[in-house]
Structure formats: structure tokens, C-alpha cells
Design an enzyme around this catalytic site. Sequence first.
Site, short mmCIF file in Angstrom:
data_model
loop_
_atom_site.label_atom_id
_atom_site.label_comp_id
_atom_site.label_asym_id
_atom_site.label_seq_id
_atom_site.Cartn_x
_atom_site.Cartn_y
_atom_site.Cartn_z
N LYS A 63 -24.15 35.28 -57.78
CA LYS A 63 -24.41 33.90 -57.32
C LYS A 63 -25.84 33.40 -57.45
O LYS A 63 -26.20 32.39 -56.84
CB LYS A 63 -23.94 33.76 -55.88
CG LYS A 63 -24.75 34.59 -54.88
CD LYS A 63 -24.48 34.12 -53.47
CE LYS A 63 -25.53 34.50 -52.50
NZ LYS A 63 -26.85 33.89 -52.68
N ARG A 73 -30.73 19.72 -47.78
CA ARG A 73 -29.47 20.42 -48.03
C ARG A 73 -28.62 20.43 -46.77
O ARG A 73 -29.12 20.29 -45.66
CB ARG A 73 -29.72 21.89 -48.44
CG ARG A 73 -30.50 22.07 -49.75
CD ARG A 73 -29.66 21.69 -50.97
NE ARG A 73 -30.39 21.92 -52.21
CZ ARG A 73 -31.28 21.07 -52.75
NH1 ARG A 73 -31.53 19.91 -52.16
NH2 ARG A 73 -31.90 21.36 -53.88
N TYR A 101 -23.99 30.08 -63.69
CA TYR A 101 -23.35 30.42 -62.40
C TYR A 101 -22.38 29.30 -62.01
O TYR A 101 -21.21 29.53 -61.70
CB TYR A 101 -24.41 30.62 -61.32
CG TYR A 101 -23.87 30.42 -59.93
CD1 TYR A 101 -22.97 31.33 -59.38
CD2 TYR A 101 -24.20 29.28 -59.18
CE1 TYR A 101 -22.43 31.12 -58.12
CE2 TYR A 101 -23.67 29.07 -57.93
CZ TYR A 101 -22.79 29.99 -57.40
OH TYR A 101 -22.25 29.77 -56.16
N ASN A 159 -24.60 25.06 -48.07
CA ASN A 159 -25.64 26.12 -48.03
C ASN A 159 -25.42 27.04 -46.83
O ASN A 159 -25.94 26.75 -45.74
CB ASN A 159 -27.03 25.49 -47.96
CG ASN A 159 -27.45 24.88 -49.29
OD1 ASN A 159 -26.77 23.99 -49.81
ND2 ASN A 159 -28.54 25.34 -49.84
N SER A 205 -18.18 26.37 -54.79
CA SER A 205 -19.53 26.02 -54.35
C SER A 205 -19.81 24.55 -54.60
O SER A 205 -19.26 23.95 -55.53
CB SER A 205 -20.51 26.86 -55.18
OG SER A 205 -21.81 26.33 -55.08
N ASP A 237 -33.62 21.94 -59.44
CA ASP A 237 -33.34 21.50 -58.06
C ASP A 237 -33.07 20.01 -58.01
O ASP A 237 -33.62 19.24 -58.80
CB ASP A 237 -34.54 21.81 -57.15
CG ASP A 237 -34.44 23.19 -56.51
OD1 ASP A 237 -33.39 23.85 -56.67
OD2 ASP A 237 -35.42 23.61 -55.87
N LYS A 253 -18.02 28.96 -61.61
CA LYS A 253 -17.26 28.41 -60.47
C LYS A 253 -16.34 27.29 -60.95
O LYS A 253 -15.17 27.22 -60.57
CB LYS A 253 -18.21 27.89 -59.39
CG LYS A 253 -18.96 28.99 -58.66
CD LYS A 253 -18.02 29.86 -57.82
CE LYS A 253 -18.72 31.03 -57.20
NZ LYS A 253 -17.82 32.02 -56.61
#
Length: 328
Positions: free
Chosen positions: A75, A221, A139, A169, A115, A285, A143
Amino acid sequence: MNKKMIPSMDEWLKEAKAHESAEKIGMYLTHNGIVRKSAKAKVRFGEENTKNVTGMQFSYDQEKVDAVIHFAGLKAVGESVAKPLMYYQNNLISTLNLIELMEKYGCNNLVFSSSATVYGDPISVPIYETFDLKVTNPYGRTKLMLEDILRDYAKVNEGKNIALLRYFNPIGAHPSGLIGEDPNGIPNNLVPYITQTAIGKRKALGVFGNDYDTIDGTGVRDYVHVCDLAYGHVLALDKLFSDCGLVVYNLGTGNGYSVLQVHAAMEKACGFPIPYEIKERRPGDIATCYASCEKAYKELGFEAKYDIDAMCRDAWNWQKNNPNGFKK
Ligand code: UFG
């Protein structure tokens, strides 16, 4: 997972409350097995690699399995960029093996750990389950590919019940302080980095960027306590047993906290200052990401019970009691 093992919300919360202050402990799963503290819970533990079909077959032979919760997977976003094949091999192959085994043994119910990464950089917040899906790294791609595989599979196989749970998160630890997060090497994620700084293993938290369009310029988040997240799985299992087909839910709190707000909450939990320094933005990000949890609330009765202070309290309690993680 057997139907009889599903506790009610009240039982679940009572049990979690008891752990906050007392020794009343039934059973804990560690990263490598079960630590039994009393005879309360009887769960058989078998360790198999999901890439090893033969071993898993043996496990299935032992008893009837009503449902499977599939958490296993690599992950780390950065690692997936550096080693894409490892991610595709591990996350895709192991899940395909698992589905084939479930097929063989007539098990129709699966909870799959997905996720919020499948939303990429969302067009707005809060994020609804209906938003477009797009990913930016291997990653995330594993998913999304697995979600797609499961959608294709459920479409042509009547009677398959699959819950795709999109985690936001997850942070915190079990309130007992016995189960917590023990990352390999330098933590990639915010909260273990802060707790390792507080315990003295890291010099200072690096805050990745303070020029985002957010309350204080740092990334926002949707942090959710691991115990709330775990109970979301219990509710999802209940849903599967009502023959729901394929369902998708966001699991978060619906609230966003900035990096500096989480840092402040952790200082409050620890009772002392934790050093930090502002650094460059981390590539990939996004500014803000938080969930709409309306669907999970309406359809599952899911509602996060732990706030950011409780998340930090439990994360710190774990770190304080386990300065070297699971290694003694
Ligand atoms: N951050 C720092 N310093 C750190 C680590 C993180 O400032 O040392 C910041 C990040 O820039 C971000 C926030 O803290 O703003 C949260 O970062 P995390 O790495 O803890 O979490 P992410 O939101 O980047 O990623 C997490 C999971 C992914 C998952 C994603 C879903 O780690 O696996 O949520 O949105 F895909």
C-alpha cells in the site's frame, strides 16, 4: 468468517470501551498471529500466503467459510511507483487466487479493502461514491483494477455479494495499546511519522507544503479511527448476508483535518511539543480529500464514533507502550 461471529454495534462499542481502561481482553490479532489474553474468543488462526493457492486450499478444507474479508495488499504509493510489477504481482494475483478459491468452495460473500485513492484528485469535496474514478500511481491502479475485476465478476455471477470499502485515512490504534501501526522503515504516512518523532525515533516531522488552498496551507484529509473502520467491516458483512449484490461505500468521518491540526491534536495527546519543519510539497499529493459518508450511514448504519483527539490518544498510547513496534 462465520455469520455467528458478528457482534451488534452495542456489543462492539461495549467491548472497545472496556479496553480503554481495563484488562478485560478477549483476543487480539497481531501482525503475525493471535495473542490470546482470555478464553473468551475462539478463533482459529492459519497463516497462508495468498499467492500460495495450495496452502489456502488447505485452510479452506478445515471449515465452512461464509464470508471473506480481504485486507492483504501492498500500500505504499512511492514504492509502487518504483516497483510497479511487484504491486501488480502481489495485489492482483493474490486477489485473483482468493476469488478462485472462494468460487471453488462456494463462498459468495467478500468484503474488499479499497481506497479513496481510486478518486484521484476529486473535482470537489465531499467525495461521493458516484464520483469519477481515476488513479495516478500503480498502487491506486491495483485498487481500481481489482474493483473493476470484482464488478465484472459480480455482473455475470448471480448470488455474489461484494462490498468494496473505500477507506479514507485510517489512523489510531486499538484502545488497549496492544495493536497498532508498525511501519517498515521510515513511515510514509503522517501519523506514524508524528508518533515516531514524539518518541524520539525521528528528529522532526516534515510538513509537506504549507501553500495549499486550505485552512492553514497544509493538506487536509479525512482521518478515521481504525476501530471505527473495523466496525464498518462488521456492518458490511451484515449487508452481504442480506444478498445485496455488489455494493460500494466510503468509510471515513466526513470531516477534514489539516496536517498542522493533526500535529496539534497529537501534541495535546502527548502533553509536550513535537518538532516540525515545513518542507516542499510531496509530488502527487492533493490539497483536500474528505468523504461523504451519507451512503454508509443510510445503508449500513455506519457512523464514526471516535474523534481526532481519540485517534491521536490511541495512536500515542500504542507508540508509548511499543517504542519499537512489535519488535521487543
Ligand atoms: N504528510 C506530511 N508529512 C509526512 C507524511 C504526510 O506532511 O511525513 C502529509 C501529506 O502531504 C498529506 C497528509 O499528511 O497532506 C496525509 O498523508 P498520508 O501519507 O498520511 O496519507 P495520504 O492521504 O497521502 O494517503 C493515504 C494512504 C494511501 C491512500 C490514500 C487515500 O496512505 O494509501 O490515503 O486517499 F491511497
